[in-house]
Design a protein around this motif. Structure first.
Motif, PDB file in Angstrom:
ATOM      1  N   GLU A 141      -3.059  -5.076 -16.044  1.00 20.94           N
ATOM      2  CA  GLU A 141      -4.299  -5.850 -15.880  1.00 20.94           C
ATOM      3  C   GLU A 141      -4.377  -6.948 -16.941  1.00 20.94           C
ATOM      4  N   ALA A 142      -4.027  -6.611 -18.164  1.00 24.02           N
ATOM      5  CA  ALA A 142      -4.133  -7.580 -19.265  1.00 24.02           C
ATOM      6  C   ALA A 142      -3.234  -8.794 -19.042  1.00 24.02           C
ATOM      7  N   VAL A 143      -2.072  -8.601 -18.434  1.00 25.05           N
ATOM      8  CA  VAL A 143      -1.152  -9.719 -18.211  1.00 25.05           C
ATOM      9  C   VAL A 143      -1.373 -10.397 -16.859  1.00 25.05           C
ATOM     10  N   GLY A 144      -2.364  -9.923 -16.100  1.00 25.23           N
ATOM     11  CA  GLY A 144      -2.743 -10.592 -14.862  1.00 25.23           C
ATOM     12  C   GLY A 144      -1.981 -10.183 -13.621  1.00 25.23           C
ATOM     13  N   LEU A 145      -1.126  -9.167 -13.704  1.00 24.82           N
ATOM     14  CA  LEU A 145      -0.421  -8.701 -12.514  1.00 24.82           C
ATOM     15  C   LEU A 145      -1.402  -8.013 -11.568  1.00 24.82           C
ATOM     16  N   LEU A 146      -2.288  -7.207 -12.142  1.00 24.87           N
ATOM     17  CA  LEU A 146      -3.306  -6.516 -11.360  1.00 24.87           C
ATOM     18  C   LEU A 146      -4.678  -7.086 -11.684  1.00 24.87           C
ATOM     19  N   GLY A 190       0.805  -1.226   0.000  1.00 22.36           N
ATOM     20  CA  GLY A 190       0.000   0.000   0.000  1.00 22.36           C
ATOM     21  C   GLY A 190       0.835   1.272   0.000  1.00 22.36           C
ATOM     22  N   GLU A 191       2.126   1.160  -0.338  1.00 14.78           N
ATOM     23  CA  GLU A 191       3.022   2.307  -0.339  1.00 14.78           C
ATOM     24  C   GLU A 191       3.091   3.001  -1.693  1.00 14.78           C
ATOM     25  N   ALA A 192       2.399   2.463  -2.688  1.00  9.86           N
ATOM     26  CA  ALA A 192       2.377   3.049  -4.029  1.00  9.86           C
ATOM     27  C   ALA A 192       1.054   2.679  -4.681  1.00  9.86           C
ATOM     28  N   ASP A 193       0.567   3.543  -5.560  1.00  6.10           N
ATOM     29  CA  ASP A 193      -0.664   3.206  -6.274  1.00  6.10           C
ATOM     30  C   ASP A 193      -0.318   2.505  -7.585  1.00  6.10           C
ATOM     31  N   GLU A 194      -1.358   2.062  -8.289  1.00  6.62           N
ATOM     32  CA  GLU A 194      -1.136   1.294  -9.514  1.00  6.62           C
ATOM     33  C   GLU A 194      -0.439   2.101 -10.602  1.00  6.62           C
ATOM     34  N   HIS A 195      -0.617   3.430 -10.586  1.00  9.00           N
ATOM     35  CA  HIS A 195       0.030   4.263 -11.610  1.00  9.00           C
ATOM     36  C   HIS A 195       1.541   4.345 -11.376  1.00  9.00           C
ATOM     37  N   ARG A 196       1.931   4.461 -10.114  1.00  4.30           N
ATOM     38  CA  ARG A 196       3.369   4.460  -9.806  1.00  4.30           C
ATOM     39  C   ARG A 196       3.978   3.094 -10.128  1.00  4.30           C
ATOM     40  N   ASP A 241       1.852   0.417 -18.784  1.00  4.03           N
ATOM     41  CA  ASP A 241       0.685   1.161 -18.322  1.00  4.03           C
ATOM     42  C   ASP A 241      -0.220   0.233 -17.510  1.00  4.03           C
ATOM     43  N   VAL A 242      -1.128   0.845 -16.759  1.00  5.93           N
ATOM     44  CA  VAL A 242      -1.984   0.094 -15.851  1.00  5.93           C
ATOM     45  C   VAL A 242      -2.813  -0.945 -16.600  1.00  5.93           C
ATOM     46  N   GLN A 243      -3.341  -0.571 -17.764  1.00 11.61           N
ATOM     47  CA  GLN A 243      -4.161  -1.504 -18.535  1.00 11.61           C
ATOM     48  C   GLN A 243      -3.356  -2.740 -18.938  1.00 11.61           C
TER      49      GLN A 243
END
Length: 139
Positions: free
Chosen positions: A117-122, A98-104, A112-114
C-alpha cells in the motif's frame, strides 16, 4: 503518421506517482498496438528526466519493445540498449484476476501488505484492497 499524447501530472509533485503510471500505460498501449499491427517498436529514451525515462523503458519492454535508443551523455553517441523481455510478476496478475488475496500477493513478492500500500501497488477502496487502477491498465 505519428501522434502526440500528453500525460497529465508529469512535473507536478503531488501527482508524480500517478503520472508515471499514466506514462507507462500510454507507452504500453502504443507499443502493444504496434506489435499487434506487426511493427517492431523501439523507444527513444534520450529526453526527459531519469524517473520518467525509467518508467518509459520498463513499460516499453513489458509491451514488446525490441530495443531502446539513447544518446549517451558521456559518449555523445547513439547507443542501443539490448532487448529485455519483461512482464509483470505472475502474482500481480493472479491478484488482479481475483485468484489470490493481498496476503498471498505480498508473500509471493516478499513484502507485507502495508508496504504494498505504501508504495502504491495496492489501494484501499470501500474497505477492500485492490490493485492500483493505473497499474491494472498495464496488465
Amino acid at each position: 503518421g505519428g501522434r502526440v499524447r500528453v500525460v497529465e501530472g508529469l512535473g507536478w509533485e503531488d501527482k508524480f506517482g500517478e503520472a508515471l503510471l499514466r506514462l507507462a500505460t500510454a507507452i504500453r498501449e502504443d507499443f502493444s498496438e504496434a506489435r499487434r499491427e506487426g511493427r517492431m517498436p523501439y523507444l527513444v529514451a534520450t529526453g526527459g528526466f531519469k524517473p520518467e525515462s525509467t518508467f518509459a523503458v520498463v513499460a516499453a519492454y513489458a509491451a514488446g519493445a525490441v530495443g531502446v535508443f539513447y544518446i549517451h551523455e558521456t559518449f555523445r553517441r547513439l547507443v542501443e540498449l539490448p532487448m529485455v523481455p519483461l512482464q509483470l510478476h505472475g502474482a500481480v496478475a493472479k491478484f488482479a484476476r481475483g485468484e489470490a488475496d493481498e496476503h498471498r500477493l505480498a508473500r509471493e513478492l516478499g513484502l507485507d501488505v502495508q508496504h504494498l500500500e505504501a508504495v502504491g501497488l495496492l489501494v484501499e477502496e470501500g474497505g477492500a484492497r485492490r490493485l492500483n487502477p493505473l497499474l491494472e491498465r498495464l496488465l
